[in-house]
Design a protein around this motif. Sequence first.
Motif, mmCIF file in Angstrom:
data_model
loop_
_atom_site.group_PDB
_atom_site.id
_atom_site.type_symbol
_atom_site.label_atom_id
_atom_site.label_comp_id
_atom_site.label_asym_id
_atom_site.label_seq_id
_atom_site.Cartn_x
_atom_site.Cartn_y
_atom_site.Cartn_z
ATOM 1 N N GLN A 87 -2.981 0.222 -17.495
ATOM 2 C CA GLN A 87 -1.575 -0.143 -17.353
ATOM 3 C C GLN A 87 -1.445 -1.124 -16.183
ATOM 4 O O GLN A 87 -1.460 -0.721 -15.020
ATOM 5 C CB GLN A 87 -0.699 1.096 -17.121
ATOM 6 C CG GLN A 87 -0.741 2.086 -18.276
ATOM 7 C CD GLN A 87 0.172 3.276 -18.047
ATOM 8 O OE1 GLN A 87 1.128 3.217 -17.277
ATOM 9 N NE2 GLN A 87 -0.113 4.372 -18.717
ATOM 10 N N LEU B 11 3.956 6.883 -9.228
ATOM 11 C CA LEU B 11 2.624 7.446 -9.380
ATOM 12 C C LEU B 11 2.732 8.960 -9.447
ATOM 13 O O LEU B 11 3.666 9.554 -8.899
ATOM 14 C CB LEU B 11 1.730 7.028 -8.210
ATOM 15 C CG LEU B 11 1.516 5.523 -8.062
ATOM 16 C CD1 LEU B 11 0.757 5.226 -6.777
ATOM 17 C CD2 LEU B 11 0.779 4.956 -9.273
ATOM 18 N N ASP C 53 -3.610 10.114 -10.498
ATOM 19 C CA ASP C 53 -3.719 8.709 -10.874
ATOM 20 C C ASP C 53 -4.849 8.024 -10.114
ATOM 21 O O ASP C 53 -5.138 8.349 -8.955
ATOM 22 C CB ASP C 53 -2.418 7.957 -10.561
ATOM 23 C CG ASP C 53 -1.357 8.126 -11.625
ATOM 24 O OD1 ASP C 53 -1.702 8.484 -12.773
ATOM 25 O OD2 ASP C 53 -0.171 7.892 -11.321
ATOM 26 N N THR C 54 -5.447 7.029 -10.771
ATOM 27 C CA THR C 54 -6.347 6.090 -10.115
ATOM 28 C C THR C 54 -5.710 4.714 -10.198
ATOM 29 O O THR C 54 -5.345 4.260 -11.288
ATOM 30 C CB THR C 54 -7.727 6.054 -10.793
ATOM 31 O OG1 THR C 54 -8.360 7.327 -10.641
ATOM 32 C CG2 THR C 54 -8.610 4.984 -10.170
ATOM 33 N N VAL C 55 -5.555 4.067 -9.047
ATOM 34 C CA VAL C 55 -4.926 2.750 -8.983
ATOM 35 C C VAL C 55 -5.956 1.742 -8.515
ATOM 36 O O VAL C 55 -6.588 1.920 -7.461
ATOM 37 C CB VAL C 55 -3.722 2.754 -8.021
ATOM 38 C CG1 VAL C 55 -3.146 1.347 -7.877
ATOM 39 C CG2 VAL C 55 -2.656 3.717 -8.525
ATOM 40 N N HIS D 40 5.642 14.952 -14.804
ATOM 41 C CA HIS D 40 4.316 14.323 -14.859
ATOM 42 C C HIS D 40 4.114 13.665 -16.212
ATOM 43 O O HIS D 40 4.552 14.174 -17.252
ATOM 44 C CB HIS D 40 3.224 15.367 -14.615
ATOM 45 C CG HIS D 40 1.917 14.776 -14.181
ATOM 46 N ND1 HIS D 40 1.081 14.083 -15.036
ATOM 47 C CD2 HIS D 40 1.295 14.762 -12.971
ATOM 48 C CE1 HIS D 40 0.013 13.683 -14.379
ATOM 49 N NE2 HIS D 40 0.114 14.084 -13.120
ATOM 50 N N ILE E 178 -3.192 0.971 -13.465
ATOM 51 C CA ILE E 178 -3.079 2.420 -13.323
ATOM 52 C C ILE E 178 -3.952 3.076 -14.379
ATOM 53 O O ILE E 178 -3.767 2.857 -15.576
ATOM 54 C CB ILE E 178 -1.623 2.889 -13.470
ATOM 55 C CG1 ILE E 178 -0.726 2.178 -12.453
ATOM 56 C CG2 ILE E 178 -1.541 4.401 -13.278
ATOM 57 C CD1 ILE E 178 0.747 2.518 -12.612
ATOM 58 N N ASN E 179 -4.910 3.875 -13.920
ATOM 59 C CA ASN E 179 -5.821 4.590 -14.817
ATOM 60 C C ASN E 179 -6.525 3.648 -15.792
ATOM 61 O O ASN E 179 -6.802 3.997 -16.936
ATOM 62 C CB ASN E 179 -5.081 5.697 -15.567
ATOM 63 C CG ASN E 179 -4.471 6.711 -14.622
ATOM 64 O OD1 ASN E 179 -5.000 6.959 -13.540
ATOM 65 N ND2 ASN E 179 -3.341 7.279 -14.999
ATOM 66 N N ARG F 64 5.926 5.419 -18.466
ATOM 67 C CA ARG F 64 4.465 5.389 -18.463
ATOM 68 C C ARG F 64 3.880 6.279 -19.558
ATOM 69 O O ARG F 64 2.751 6.066 -19.993
ATOM 70 C CB ARG F 64 3.931 5.844 -17.106
ATOM 71 C CG ARG F 64 4.065 4.823 -15.982
ATOM 72 C CD ARG F 64 3.384 5.322 -14.712
ATOM 73 N NE ARG F 64 2.036 5.787 -15.020
ATOM 74 C CZ ARG F 64 1.308 6.561 -14.224
ATOM 75 N NH1 ARG F 64 1.800 6.971 -13.071
ATOM 76 N NH2 ARG F 64 0.094 6.943 -14.570
ATOM 77 N N ALA G 121 -3.422 18.375 -14.002
ATOM 78 C CA ALA G 121 -2.437 17.585 -13.263
ATOM 79 C C ALA G 121 -1.247 18.411 -12.788
ATOM 80 O O ALA G 121 -0.688 18.153 -11.714
ATOM 81 C CB ALA G 121 -1.938 16.436 -14.147
ATOM 82 N N ILE H 5 -3.530 10.322 -4.874
ATOM 83 C CA ILE H 5 -4.088 9.403 -5.862
ATOM 84 C C ILE H 5 -5.353 8.773 -5.302
ATOM 85 O O ILE H 5 -5.627 8.849 -4.103
ATOM 86 C CB ILE H 5 -3.074 8.304 -6.237
ATOM 87 C CG1 ILE H 5 -2.749 7.456 -5.004
ATOM 88 C CG2 ILE H 5 -1.814 8.907 -6.835
ATOM 89 C CD1 ILE H 5 -2.071 6.167 -5.327
#
Length: 284
Positions: A260, A269, A273-275, A105, A256-257, A41, A184, A211
Motif C-alpha cells: 500500500q 497505522l 504494521d511494517t512501514v 484494526h 505499508i506492509n 485500508r 494483532a 510498528i
Amino acid sequence: MTMTAAVVLAGGRSSRMGTPKAGLEWHGSTLLRHVTGVAGRAVDGPVVVVRAPGQPLPALDPSVLVLDDPEEGRGPLQGLAVGLGALAEHAETAFVCSTDLPFLHVAFVQAVLRRFGPEGPEIVLPFVHGYRQPMTAGYRTGLAPRITKLLDAGQLRPAHLFKESDVRRLEEDELLADPQLAKADPQLESVVNVNEPDEYRAARDRPAPEILVERFGVLANRGGGGRGARRVRAANLGAAAEQVGLSFDGHVLAAINGDQIRGDGLVPLVAGDTVAFISADAGG
C-alpha cells in the motif's frame, strides 16, 4: 462484484462527551480521520461517511464520500440505509462502524468481511465482550431498500433489521481463529468505543501502536539510528517518519506492509504494521 466497501456513521453531538466525537483529537489527527483511514485500508472499494444534515466534519481523505441523512432522529438504521444504498453499485458487502472506535484494526474489518459467502449471509454480526456489535459488523449493500421500508414503518432499531434478515452470528472464538486477528488484536479491542470523557482520555493516553520501520535507498542513512529496521510507536505515517528522522513532505513515500503506497502523513497505522519509507524522487 467482489469488491468490499465501508460505511462510517459520523454521529452528531454526544450528550455525554459534550462535543461531536468525529472531531476528537487522535494523535495529531481526528477520530473520524483515523477510523475512516483504518476502514479504507481494509477494503478495496469506497469509504462513505454518513452524517447528520449539515453536520460539520473534520478534514478527511479526499477519496472519502460524505453523505447526509435525509432527516435527523431516526438512529443508525437511517445512516445505514444511506450508506449501503450509495455503495450498492460499487460493492456487494460493506463493513459498517461508528466513528468512536479508536482501536479498530484492519485485521478485524477483514476478518468480518471474509465471513460472507457467495450465497449468504446478509449480515455478519460479531458477538464480542458479551454483546452483539451492530456497529462493527458486515452488511450486504442490497439491504438498503429493506432498511428503508423498516424506517418508513417506524421500526428504527437494528434488532428489527436482524429479525428480517439472514444473520450470521460471529463469536469471539471464531474471530480469534483468524491468525492475523489473533496476533494483532487478541483482546478484540476493535469493538471498544468511547462514550464518556474519561474513556476518551484513557484511550488517548495509551501508547501509539508499535510498528516496524524500514528505510531504503537514499533514505537509509538519514535520521541517525543506523541502518536496518527499527521498532517505533506511531499512530500514523507522519509520526512514524518523524520517529526515524524523516520529513514526510512529498519527497518521501511509504509502503505499508509491502503493497500500500501512500504519501499522506495522516494515514493511520495499526499494531503489527511494517512501514518502508522510500524516496519519491527519481533515482532514490
